[in-house]
Design an enzyme around this catalytic site. Structure first.
Site, short mmCIF file in Angstrom:
data_model
loop_
_atom_site.label_atom_id
_atom_site.label_comp_id
_atom_site.label_asym_id
_atom_site.label_seq_id
_atom_site.Cartn_x
_atom_site.Cartn_y
_atom_site.Cartn_z
CD GLU A 242 127.78 3.90 -9.75
OE1 GLU A 242 128.44 3.75 -10.81
OE2 GLU A 242 127.92 3.18 -8.75
CB CYS A 276 130.32 3.39 -13.66
SG CYS A 276 130.79 2.84 -12.00
#
Length: 499
Positions: A242, A276
Site C-alpha cells: 500500500e 493515506c
C-alpha cells in the site's frame, strides 16, 4: 517477550512527537537478528499452521479481548508515541479489534476446502480447491495508524494459518511491540514466533524483505514500496503493497452541502491529516461552491491541534513531514491558489493548524503529491464529468468519496480507485468485509475482507479419479481411435450450438 533481542550497542529511541520526551529505547535488529526471528517464525509455523480454523479463531479472539481489556493502557501509549488524542487512539484500537474478530470468524468460511465441478469430460473425477498458508509473512508497518493499518495484514495472515514477523515503524516501535506482546500474553501456551516484532530503521526492513519469508506486506510511501518490490523480486517473494494516496471528494450539485462539508473538514484534518485514505482534494460543483467553502471554513476555524484533552488532533508524528506540508502550501499559493483559512503561518512546530486552499492549479505539488498534513485543496467544477476527470487525473488511486443525493453510486463507479464512500468519508475502512487497497502508485493487492484472507494463502488444486471408464483414458497413450471419434461427436453437442 516476543521482541527479538539484539546486540546492545545499537538502539532506537522512541520519542513523544509533541514534547520530544524519550518514551523507550529499543535494540535494533541487525541482519543476523532478522534471520533468527524468521527462523523462529518458521519453526512456529508448523504448530500454528496445523491448528484448525476454530482453534486459531480461539487464540485470535483471546488476543482481541486482551487488547480491549487493557485499552486504557494501550491508548495512553498510542497517545504518547503517536500523538493522536486518546479518543482517536481508542477508535483506532476498536477498528483494529473489529478486523481481528472478522478475520478470526470468517477464515473458515472463505478458506475451507471447496468442491469444484469437474465438467462433463472429466466426470469420473472429483475436484477440490484447498487454500494453504504461505508460511512466514513479513509485515512492515506505518506510523500514522500503527495498530489498525498493519493489523490488516497481521490479523488476516494469522487467521489464514501463517506466522508473522512484524517491523513497526521507527516512529511507533513501542506500540508495535505492545501489540505483539499482547498476543503472547493472551496465548502463553503457543510457541514463540507465531507473532513477533523486530525493531529498527530502513536497514532492518530491508533485511526482512531479503530474509527467508514467503510474502512481504508493506504500508508506506510509494517510493519505498517500489524499492521493496525490486528487492523482493530477487527471490520472487510475493508482495502486498500500500503506497500513498491523494484522495478526492466529489461534491455534486445535489449534495447535502452541510453534511459534505462536515465530512470533508474531518477527513482532511483528523490525525493531523496523516491518513493515506484521508481527504486531500475536493471538486465541488459551481452551484454549491460558495456555500460549501464557507461551511468548511466555519467548521475548521474552531478546530485546533495540540497535545491536551481539548485538542481536535495531535502533532505531526514524523518531523520531516512538516517541511513537506509547508512546501505544498507555498506551492499552492504561488500557483494561483487562495488560502481562505490559514497559510504558511499555520505551521507551528510539530503542530499545524487547518489550511483551506481554493482553486489551486492542478499541476501544483499541493494537488499532485501526497501532502499528509491538515490541508485541503478545493476546486470549482462545472459538471460531474469534469470532476470525475480531475479526480482520476492522478498517479494515485487509493480511495475517494462522493456526495450526491441521487447519483452517488453512478459517480462512484466511474472513479479509478480501490474504494469509495458515498455520502460519507472513509466508511469502507470500518467495514471488515470490504477489501482495501489501491491502483497505480497506491499499491498492489488488498487487505481486509475475503481478498485480504486470500492474500496470505496459495490455492492448491486437487483432482481425484474416482473410477476408470474403459476406453476413456484421455490422459494416456492407451487412448483409442474409437474414443476420439466419440469425442468428436460429443464436443460439438456440448460447445458448438451457441450462436
Amino acid at each position: 517477550m516476543t521482541t527479538i533481542e539484539t546486540t546492545p550497542d545499537t538502539s532506537l529511541e522512541s520519542v513523544n512527537p509533541a514534547t520530544g520526551e524519550v518514551i523507550a529505547t529499543h535494540p535494533i535488529a541487525d541482519e543476523q537478528a532478522v534471520r533468527a526471528a524468521v527462523a523462529t517464525a518458521r519453526a512456529a509455523a508448523t504448530t500454528w499452521g496445523a491448528l484448525t480454523y476454530d482453534e486459531r479463531r480461539h487464540h485470535l479472539l483471546r488476543w482481541a479481548s486482551y487488547l480491549i481489556n487493557n485499552a486504557d493502557e494501550f491508548t495512553a501509549l498510542i497517545h504518547r508515541e503517536n500523538g493522536k488524542p486518546l479518543d482517536d487512539a481508542y477508535l483506532e484500537l476498536m477498528l483494529a479489534v473489529e478486523h481481528v474478530s472478522w478475520a478470526a470468524k470468517n477464515a473458515k468460511k472463505y478458506l475451507s476446502p471447496k468442491r469444484v465441478s469437474p465438467g462433463a469430460l472429466m466426470s469420473n473425477f472429483s475436484a477440490r480447491l484447498e487454500q494453504r498458508p504461505l508460511g512466514v509473512i513479513g509485515v512492515i508497518g506505518p506510523w500514522n495508524y500503527p495498530v489498525y493499518t498493519p493489523n490488516g495484514s497481521i490479523a488476516y495472515a494469522l487467521a489464514a494459518g501463517n506466522t508473522v514477523v512484524f517491523k513497526p515503524s521507527e516512529y511507533s516501535t513501542t506500540i508495535g511491540n505492545y501489540l505483539a506482546d499482547a498476543f503472547a500474553k493472551a496465548n502463553p501456551e503457543l510457541p514463540a514466533g507465531v507473532f513477533a516484532t523486530i525493531n529498527g530503521f530502513g536497514a532492518t526492513g530491508a533485511a526482512l524483505v531479503k530474509a527467508d519469508i514467503d510474502k512481504i506486506a508493506f504500508t508506506g510511501s510509494t517510493a519505498t514500496a517500489k524499492r521493496i518490490m525490486a528487492a523482493a523480486a530477487e527471490n520472487l517473494t510475493p508482495v502486498l503493497l500500500e503506497g500513498g494516496g491523494k484522495d478526492a471528494v466529489i461534491v455534486a450539485a445535489d449534495a447535502d452541502v452541510k453534511a459534505a462539508a462536515d465530512a470533508v473538514a474531518w477527513g482532511a484534518t483528523s490525525n493531523s491529516g496523516q491518513t493515506c485514505a484521508g481527504v486531500e482534494r475536493v471538486y465541488v460543483d459551481r452551484s454549491v461552491r460558495d456555500e460549501f467553502v464557507a461551511e468548511v471554513k466555519r467548521i475548521l476555524t474552531d478546530v485546533k491541534p495540540g497535545s491536551g484533552d481539548k485538542a481536535a488532533y495531535g502533532p505531526m508524528t514524523m518531523p520531516k513531514q512538516v517541511d513537506i506540508v509547508r512546501r505544498h502550501i507555498e506551492s499552492a499559493l504561488s500557483n494561483g491558489g487562495t488560502a481562505v483559512l490559514g497559510g504558511p503561518e499555520s505551521v507551528k512546530g510539530p503542530f499545524i493548524e487547518p489550511v483551506v486552499l481554493v482553486d489551486v492549479d492542478e499541476n501544483s505539488e499541493a494537488v499532485q503529491e501526497e501532502t499528509f498534513g491538515p490541508t485541503i485543496t478545493i476546486r470549482t467544477v462545472d459538471s460531474v464529468d469534469e470532476a470525475v476527470d480531475l479526480a482520476n487525473n492522478s498517479r494515485y488511486g487509493l480511495s475517494s468519496a462522493v456526495y450526491s443525493k441521487r447519483n452517488g453510486l453512478d459517480i462512484a463507479r466511474r472513479l479509478r480507485v480501490g474504494a469509495t464512500s458515498v455520502n460519507s468519508v472513509l466508511a469502507f475502512a470500518a467495514i471488515p468485509g470490504l477489501p482495501f487497497g489501491g491502483v497505480g502508485d497506491s499499491g498492489i493487492g488488498r487487505i481486509h475482507g475475503e481478498p485480504g484472507l486470500r492474500e496470505f494463502t496459495r490455492p492448491h488444486s486437487i483432482a481425484v479419479q474416482r473410477f476408470a471408464i474403459p476406453g476413456m483414458a484421455l490422459l494416456s497413450y492407451a487412448r483409442t481411435d474409437s474414443t476420439m471419434k466419440l469425442l468428436r461427436k460429443i464436443t460439438p453437442l456440448l460447445h458448438g450450438r451457441h450462436k
